[in-house]
Design a protein around this motif. Structure first.
Motif, PDB file in Angstrom:
ATOM      1  N   LYS A 184       4.120  -6.110   1.850  1.00  0.00           N
ATOM      2  CA  LYS A 184       4.117  -5.869   3.201  1.00  0.00           C
ATOM      3  C   LYS A 184       2.601  -6.919   3.399  1.00  0.00           C
ATOM      4  O   LYS A 184       1.205  -6.140   2.956  1.00  0.00           O
ATOM      5  N   THR A 185       2.601  -7.568   4.434  1.00  0.00           N
ATOM      6  CA  THR A 185       1.071  -8.238   5.020  1.00  0.00           C
ATOM      7  C   THR A 185       0.680  -7.054   5.853  1.00  0.00           C
ATOM      8  O   THR A 185       1.017  -5.877   6.175  1.00  0.00           O
ATOM      9  N   LYS A 186      -1.381  -6.488   4.994  1.00  0.00           N
ATOM     10  CA  LYS A 186      -1.712  -5.479   6.035  1.00  0.00           C
ATOM     11  C   LYS A 186      -2.253  -5.992   7.746  1.00  0.00           C
ATOM     12  O   LYS A 186      -2.381  -4.948   7.941  1.00  0.00           O
ATOM     13  N   GLU A 187      -1.977  -6.718   8.224  1.00  0.00           N
ATOM     14  CA  GLU A 187      -1.125  -7.243   9.344  1.00  0.00           C
ATOM     15  C   GLU A 187       0.638  -7.436  10.003  1.00  0.00           C
ATOM     16  O   GLU A 187       0.495  -7.531   9.427  1.00  0.00           O
ATOM     17  N   GLN A 216       2.226  -8.165  12.201  1.00  0.00           N
ATOM     18  CA  GLN A 216       1.983  -9.750  12.725  1.00  0.00           C
ATOM     19  C   GLN A 216       3.230 -10.309  12.171  1.00  0.00           C
ATOM     20  O   GLN A 216       3.716 -11.192  12.779  1.00  0.00           O
ATOM     21  N   TYR A 217       2.283 -10.574  10.790  1.00  0.00           N
ATOM     22  CA  TYR A 217       2.287 -11.695   9.591  1.00  0.00           C
ATOM     23  C   TYR A 217       3.450 -11.082   9.283  1.00  0.00           C
ATOM     24  O   TYR A 217       3.917 -11.823   8.649  1.00  0.00           O
ATOM     25  N   GLN A 218       4.402  -9.800   8.786  1.00  0.00           N
ATOM     26  CA  GLN A 218       5.809  -9.872   7.942  1.00  0.00           C
ATOM     27  C   GLN A 218       6.164 -11.071   8.352  1.00  0.00           C
ATOM     28  O   GLN A 218       7.025 -10.789   7.624  1.00  0.00           O
ATOM     29  N   VAL A 219       6.553 -11.049   9.289  1.00  0.00           N
ATOM     30  CA  VAL A 219       7.934 -12.281   9.898  1.00  0.00           C
ATOM     31  C   VAL A 219       7.385 -13.531   9.077  1.00  0.00           C
ATOM     32  O   VAL A 219       9.000 -13.530   8.488  1.00  0.00           O
ATOM     33  N   ILE A 220       6.564 -13.376   8.643  1.00  0.00           N
ATOM     34  CA  ILE A 220       6.083 -14.959   7.841  1.00  0.00           C
ATOM     35  C   ILE A 220       7.081 -14.603   6.133  1.00  0.00           C
ATOM     36  O   ILE A 220       7.587 -15.477   5.440  1.00  0.00           O
ATOM     37  N   VAL A 221       5.739 -13.130   5.699  1.00  0.00           N
ATOM     38  CA  VAL A 221       7.492 -12.750   4.340  1.00  0.00           C
ATOM     39  C   VAL A 221       8.440 -12.762   4.749  1.00  0.00           C
ATOM     40  O   VAL A 221       9.358 -12.596   3.455  1.00  0.00           O
ATOM     41  N   GLU A 222       9.524 -12.038   5.884  1.00  0.00           N
ATOM     42  CA  GLU A 222      10.821 -11.854   5.891  1.00  0.00           C
ATOM     43  C   GLU A 222      11.685 -13.252   5.796  1.00  0.00           C
ATOM     44  O   GLU A 222      12.800 -13.838   5.602  1.00  0.00           O
TER      45      GLU A 222
END
Length: 226
Positions: free
Chosen positions: A6-9, A11-17
């Protein structure tokens, strides 16, 4: 990649997904080598594609002559309706098609422009870093075939390293650069095919109208097919 990453912010989780869903994009053969050996050259190359994209914005069917690994093509695709890319080297075209994704799909095929025009009809043609690799004795055939299926109101963008820049070129570049030209020489050549040839200079990633002898790269924007 961990399923629990999981990203700390948020809004950046979409990049990981996205990476989990479709993987991470790959460089092409040439762009990967540039990124490894001298990353700034990738910036220069992509800047050339951006210039082409802005010049050809809104075109219906564009042809790239000599696409190599086609890494910058998406920049042009974003501004035009359809794009076909050719290269005479099957190794590069195989690499292009192996990396093709549905969202950015285009027609990439093997074709030697010295053998004849590309089948189809095009309202724009562009070629970057190709003419300087063509033997001077073959340049007329190369250009005649490049523009052979260009529509009457079509246009072209041709980009090549300047003759003046070659004293600074790497040994690898010099080996393939057998037909570099000055800005006026490039303009005079292309005026055989177009009524209007507009010249631009380029240094690193900056395109301008400065003195051609100080340019590292020359762009010709052509219109009014003869």
């Amino acid at each position: 990649m961990s399923e629990t990453q999981k990203t700390k912010e948020a809004q950046y989780q979409v990049i990981v997904e996205a990476a989990k869903e479709r993987g991470v994009e790959r460089f092409g053969l040439r762009s990967s080598e540039s990124w490894y050996e001298d990353p700034k050259h990738l910036v220069f190359r992509l800047s050339r594609y951006k210039f082409v994209a802005k010049m050809l914005q809104g075109r219906r069917h564009v042809l790239e002559v000599g696409c190599g690994d086609a890494f910058g093509i998406r920049i042009v695709q974003a501004e035009v309706e359809n794009l076909t890319a050719i290269d005479f080297d099957p190794v590069f075209i195989q690499d292009v098609n192996d990396r093709m994704v549905e969202r950015w799909h285009f027609d990439a095929r093997v074709h030697d422009m010295l053998d004849g025009p590309v089948p189809g009809s095009f309202d724009a043609v562009y070629s970057l870093d190709v003419l300087e690799h063509i033997e001077p004795k073959d340049e007329r055939v190369f250009l005649e075939n490049s523009f052979g299926n260009l529509e009457k109101n079509g246009c072209a963008v041709i980009g090549v390293p300047s003759l003046e820049s070659q004293v600074y070129a790497s040994p690898q570049s010099k080996e393939g650069h057998i037909n570099c030209k000055t800005g006026p020489e490039l303009k005079a050549l292309l005026q055989n095919y177009f009524h209007n040839v507009f010249m631009f200079s380029m240094n690193d990633e900056v395109v301008h109208t400065g003195f051609h002898k100080m340019a590292h790269y020359n762009f010709a924007v052509c219109a009014g097919l003869r």
